[in-house]
Design an enzyme around this catalytic site. Structure first.
Site, short mmCIF file in Angstrom:
data_model
loop_
_atom_site.label_atom_id
_atom_site.label_comp_id
_atom_site.label_asym_id
_atom_site.label_seq_id
_atom_site.Cartn_x
_atom_site.Cartn_y
_atom_site.Cartn_z
N ARG A 77 -10.86 9.48 2.29
CA ARG A 77 -10.69 10.04 3.64
C ARG A 77 -11.84 10.96 3.98
O ARG A 77 -12.23 11.07 5.14
CB ARG A 77 -9.33 10.73 3.75
CG ARG A 77 -8.23 9.68 3.71
CD ARG A 77 -6.86 10.22 3.95
NE ARG A 77 -5.88 9.17 3.70
CZ ARG A 77 -4.58 9.37 3.61
NH1 ARG A 77 -4.10 10.60 3.74
NH2 ARG A 77 -3.77 8.37 3.38
N LYS B 197 0.86 -1.18 0.00
CA LYS B 197 0.00 0.00 0.00
C LYS B 197 0.89 1.23 0.00
O LYS B 197 1.73 1.40 0.89
CB LYS B 197 -0.89 -0.03 1.23
CG LYS B 197 -1.83 1.14 1.35
CD LYS B 197 -2.82 0.90 2.46
CE LYS B 197 -3.70 2.09 2.67
NZ LYS B 197 -4.65 1.86 3.77
N LYS C 202 -2.24 -1.57 -3.84
CA LYS C 202 -3.11 -0.41 -3.74
C LYS C 202 -2.29 0.85 -3.76
O LYS C 202 -1.30 0.93 -3.04
CB LYS C 202 -3.91 -0.52 -2.45
CG LYS C 202 -4.81 0.63 -2.15
CD LYS C 202 -5.38 0.50 -0.78
CE LYS C 202 -6.09 1.78 -0.46
NZ LYS C 202 -6.54 1.84 0.90
#
Ligand code: PBG
Length: 326
Positions: free
Chosen positions: A205, A195, A248
């Site tokens: 977020r 990640k 990711k």
């Protein structure tokens, strides 16, 4: 041998031929759809930065699951927005926590729907960090214990797959032992092994209210500049007992997906993250690109790079479009 004996256009001449020589397939069977659960009743609120993606209260999940099931999407990944936040994130491992309630609601609506849960601290802590914080530092080993507790509470609520996303060292083995000790040895782990510290999580977020109150995530997430390090991350998680790996984000990291695919035999997922989704939605809303074609092309490219599974906010639209594709 070359032109004019060889003519590449021959195999592109008809839709049938094009379909027969196609190298990469794309199907809803490979999609994992992210869902955001919130407290309250009858909430179905669109996330401003992610048009078409909603906050759902638990009582509205059944309807959503019916829709996802009807589109033959086999799996969801759950995120939760807690009622209140604290330094440790108590609701993260509470039996009546938002995600635990959501797991039960999804399973009640469709027991065959595969339920994956994101395991991290950032949505639950008041400081918004992925671990316990002391003197401004994100502590690794002190966080592992909590991750184990969260995973067990998700398993107890009925989750099928645990997906740790916090990039803490040792998170996979900590979760594996916690699950096994609690009798959940059949629950698998999809590790967000690789990640990156990415700008493309911006809209998420906002959706998950998980922006850190100070600092950033660069002491645990990877720098976009590295790929050998990604292979080490994957290697470690394989050794700790991960059942599946994830890269990711996806789009700026197709080479990373390819490298991991070539080195490891585990099923590989790629997360087509919020910012990647919102870019296409925004451009499409302006009429600057054809959303349907851009989405199918994007998802096909992630598959071509080597991902078996794709976590994507486009899953429902793409599943619909694939039903009518040439
Ligand atoms: C952490 C988590 C994040 C995402 C999934 N899990 C946010 C982060 O690391 O800041 C991002 C997903 C997206 O952008 O779509 N719990």
């Amino acid at each position: 041998m070359s032109f004019p004996t060889i003519r590449m256009r021959r195999l592109r001449a008809t839709p049938t031929l094009r379909a027969m020589v196609r190298e990469t397939t794309l199907s809803p069977a490979q999609f994992i759809y992210p869902l955001f659960a919130v407290h309250g009743r009858d909430v179905h609120e669109e996330i401003a930065s992610m048009p078409g993606v909603y906050h759902h209260s638990v009582d509205r999940l059944a309807q959503e699951i019916d829709e996802i099931s009807a589109l033959d999407i086999p799996a969801v990944i759950l995120f939760g927005i807690p009622a209140s936040k604290d330094p440790v994130g108590q609701e993260n491992f509470a039996d009546d926590g938002i995600v635990q309630q959501a797991i039960r609601a999804v399973k009640a609506a469709n027991p065959d729907m595969l339920v994956i849960t994101d395991v991290c601290l950032c949505e639950y802590t008041d400081h918004g960090h992925c671990g316990i914080v002391r003197d401004g530092e994100i502590l690794n080993d002190e966080t592992l214990d909590i991750l184990g507790r969260v995973a067990v509470s998700h398993a107890r609520a009925g989750a099928d797959v645990i997906a740790p996303s916090g990039m803490m060292d040792g998170m996979v083995s900590a979760i594996r032992s916690a699950l096994d000790e609690a009798g959940y040895e059949r629950i698998s782990i999809l590790s967000y092994a690789i990640k990156y510290a990415s700008a493309f999580y911006g809209p998420f977020r906002e959706a998950a209210h998980s922006t850190p109150s100070f600092g950033d995530r660069r002491t645990h997430q990877m720098t976009p500049a590295n790929v050998r390090e990604a292979l080490r991350e994957a290697q470690l998680d394989v050794g700790e007992g991960a059942d599946m790996l994830m890269v990711k984000p996806a789009l700026a990291y197709l080479d990373v997906i390819r490298r991991v695919r070539e080195r490891f035999d585990l099923p590989l997922a790629a997360y087509n993250v919020s910012g990647e989704y919102s870019m296409i939605k925004a451009a499409a809303a302006h009429g600057w690109l054809d959303e349907r074609r851009a989405v199918i092309e994007t998802l096909t490219a992630i598959r071509r790079a080597g991902a078996d599974l794709i976590l994507t906010y486009h899953a429902k639209d793409a599943a619909r479009w694939l039903q009518t594709l040439e």
